[in-house]
Design a protein around this motif. Sequence first.
Motif, PDB file in Angstrom:
ATOM      1  N   LEU A 297       0.826  -1.209   0.000  1.00  0.00           N
ATOM      2  CA  LEU A 297       0.000   0.000   0.000  1.00  0.00           C
ATOM      3  C   LEU A 297       0.858   1.256   0.000  1.00  0.00           C
ATOM      4  O   LEU A 297       0.589   2.219  -0.726  1.00  0.00           O
ATOM      5  CB  LEU A 297      -0.917  -0.008   1.218  1.00  0.00           C
TER       6      LEU A 297
ATOM      7  N   ALA B 231       3.888   1.429  -1.124  1.00  0.00           N
ATOM      8  CA  ALA B 231       4.542   1.508  -2.432  1.00  0.00           C
ATOM      9  C   ALA B 231       3.599   2.127  -3.458  1.00  0.00           C
ATOM     10  O   ALA B 231       4.010   2.972  -4.269  1.00  0.00           O
ATOM     11  CB  ALA B 231       4.975   0.118  -2.894  1.00  0.00           C
ATOM     12  N   ILE B 232       2.326   1.740  -3.407  1.00  0.00           N
ATOM     13  CA  ILE B 232       1.353   2.316  -4.336  1.00  0.00           C
ATOM     14  C   ILE B 232       1.196   3.817  -4.095  1.00  0.00           C
ATOM     15  O   ILE B 232       1.175   4.613  -5.038  1.00  0.00           O
ATOM     16  CB  ILE B 232      -0.002   1.591  -4.201  1.00  0.00           C
ATOM     17  N   MET B 233       1.125   4.200  -2.817  1.00  0.00           N
ATOM     18  CA  MET B 233       1.001   5.639  -2.509  1.00  0.00           C
ATOM     19  C   MET B 233       2.215   6.396  -3.005  1.00  0.00           C
ATOM     20  O   MET B 233       2.101   7.504  -3.539  1.00  0.00           O
ATOM     21  CB  MET B 233       0.897   5.823  -0.993  1.00  0.00           C
ATOM     22  N   PHE B 234       3.402   5.795  -2.823  1.00  0.00           N
ATOM     23  CA  PHE B 234       4.625   6.476  -3.246  1.00  0.00           C
ATOM     24  C   PHE B 234       4.636   6.669  -4.755  1.00  0.00           C
ATOM     25  O   PHE B 234       4.978   7.744  -5.249  1.00  0.00           O
ATOM     26  CB  PHE B 234       5.840   5.657  -2.814  1.00  0.00           C
ATOM     27  N   VAL B 235       4.249   5.627  -5.491  1.00  0.00           N
ATOM     28  CA  VAL B 235       4.282   5.735  -6.949  1.00  0.00           C
ATOM     29  C   VAL B 235       3.236   6.728  -7.430  1.00  0.00           C
ATOM     30  O   VAL B 235       3.494   7.501  -8.362  1.00  0.00           O
ATOM     31  CB  VAL B 235       4.073   4.343  -7.581  1.00  0.00           C
ATOM     32  N   ILE B 236       2.070   6.755  -6.789  1.00  0.00           N
ATOM     33  CA  ILE B 236       1.056   7.730  -7.196  1.00  0.00           C
ATOM     34  C   ILE B 236       1.545   9.148  -6.927  1.00  0.00           C
ATOM     35  O   ILE B 236       1.384  10.049  -7.757  1.00  0.00           O
ATOM     36  CB  ILE B 236      -0.275   7.442  -6.480  1.00  0.00           C
TER      37      ILE B 236
ATOM     38  N   PHE C 247       4.656  10.088  -6.864  1.00  0.00           N
ATOM     39  CA  PHE C 247       5.742  10.291  -7.813  1.00  0.00           C
ATOM     40  C   PHE C 247       5.192  10.676  -9.186  1.00  0.00           C
ATOM     41  O   PHE C 247       5.666  11.611  -9.827  1.00  0.00           O
ATOM     42  CB  PHE C 247       6.535   8.993  -7.844  1.00  0.00           C
ATOM     43  N   LEU C 248       4.144   9.976  -9.615  1.00  0.00           N
ATOM     44  CA  LEU C 248       3.505  10.332 -10.882  1.00  0.00           C
ATOM     45  C   LEU C 248       2.889  11.713 -10.823  1.00  0.00           C
ATOM     46  O   LEU C 248       2.928  12.460 -11.799  1.00  0.00           O
ATOM     47  CB  LEU C 248       2.421   9.323 -11.229  1.00  0.00           C
ATOM     48  N   GLY C 249       2.349  12.059  -9.664  1.00  0.00           N
ATOM     49  CA  GLY C 249       1.763  13.385  -9.523  1.00  0.00           C
ATOM     50  C   GLY C 249       2.807  14.479  -9.626  1.00  0.00           C
ATOM     51  O   GLY C 249       2.574  15.517 -10.256  1.00  0.00           O
TER      52      GLY C 249
ATOM     53  N   CYS D 257       1.718  16.437  -3.800  1.00  0.00           N
ATOM     54  CA  CYS D 257       2.121  15.078  -4.131  1.00  0.00           C
ATOM     55  C   CYS D 257       3.411  14.703  -3.393  1.00  0.00           C
ATOM     56  O   CYS D 257       3.608  13.541  -3.029  1.00  0.00           O
ATOM     57  CB  CYS D 257       2.300  14.942  -5.639  1.00  0.00           C
TER      58      CYS D 257
ATOM     59  N   LEU E 107       2.373  13.457  -0.135  1.00  0.00           N
ATOM     60  CA  LEU E 107       1.884  12.087  -0.238  1.00  0.00           C
ATOM     61  C   LEU E 107       3.041  11.102  -0.183  1.00  0.00           C
ATOM     62  O   LEU E 107       2.962  10.043   0.465  1.00  0.00           O
ATOM     63  CB  LEU E 107       1.116  11.935  -1.545  1.00  0.00           C
TER      64      LEU E 107
END
Lengths: 99, 180
Positions: free
Chosen positions: A9, A11-16, A18-20, A33, A36
């Motif tokens: 979870l 890792a998903i927050m970090f990647v989201i 990062f994309l932001g 972001c 986040l």
Amino acid sequence: MPVTFFLVLSAIMFVIGFLGVLKRRHVILVFMCLELMFNSANLVFVTFASYYHDINAQLFVFFVMAVAAAEVAVGLALMVAIFRTKKSIDVDLMSSLKG
Amino acid sequence: MEILVLSILAIVVVGSALGLIMTERPVYAALFLILNFATVAIFYMMLGAPFIAMTQVTVYAGAIMVLFLFVIMLLGTEKVDMKEPLRGQRFLAAAAGFVLLVETAVLAISVNGVFSKISQLPADYGSPRQLGILLFRDNILPLMIISVLLLTATIGAVVLSRHQLKSGGLTIEEKREKRS
């Protein structure tokens, strides 16, 4: 409560986050972001604090929060100062340091 | 039963994070982030960190996001995310992000022992008393450094947001003195 759940979870927050940061052109949204991404790191710290029964990791979360608050204060003051001169909040236009 | 509650909260976390990066209006993004922080605070409480959960709600959702909303109000809520001048960049960013996610998930799953569940924590775990003892007895030096850092940040924020003048102009205080 499985540990892997929290790790994936975060890792998903970090990647989201990062994309932001990469995708957004509004400078305040880039900062949000970033927050986040900080939060995802905090979640990993707290997860391992409870898995290894080591309270020092929770203390480190406290320090991360204090540093994040200081960084947000200075960063937003900087953004206000930049907005006064450039009259724009577009990150792509803030490129006068580009070589 | 527990995995159901965790899944619902995880859906809220991921959904609000996706809403943050996809919405066009800055105020909606700030509200999505507040929702994210509140749900992560619930996770902290489930993981035996009640003091950190309260600190998260107070500092992050209560102070930092209010600061963000004030600055959004100052800078204007226009929508800036128009067409990207370089084509294909956003798709590349999404692809790179997906690769990072897959790597991190594989790493998290392949490390030994992380499939295990969290064992029962002692009753006093994560309480303000325990963290306070640790902070003020064992980690007093980092605490003092953090306090100097916060002081520096406050001074920096005040200095950075003062009105800049063209040369030869008067500051607001000098104008007020001259008028009176």
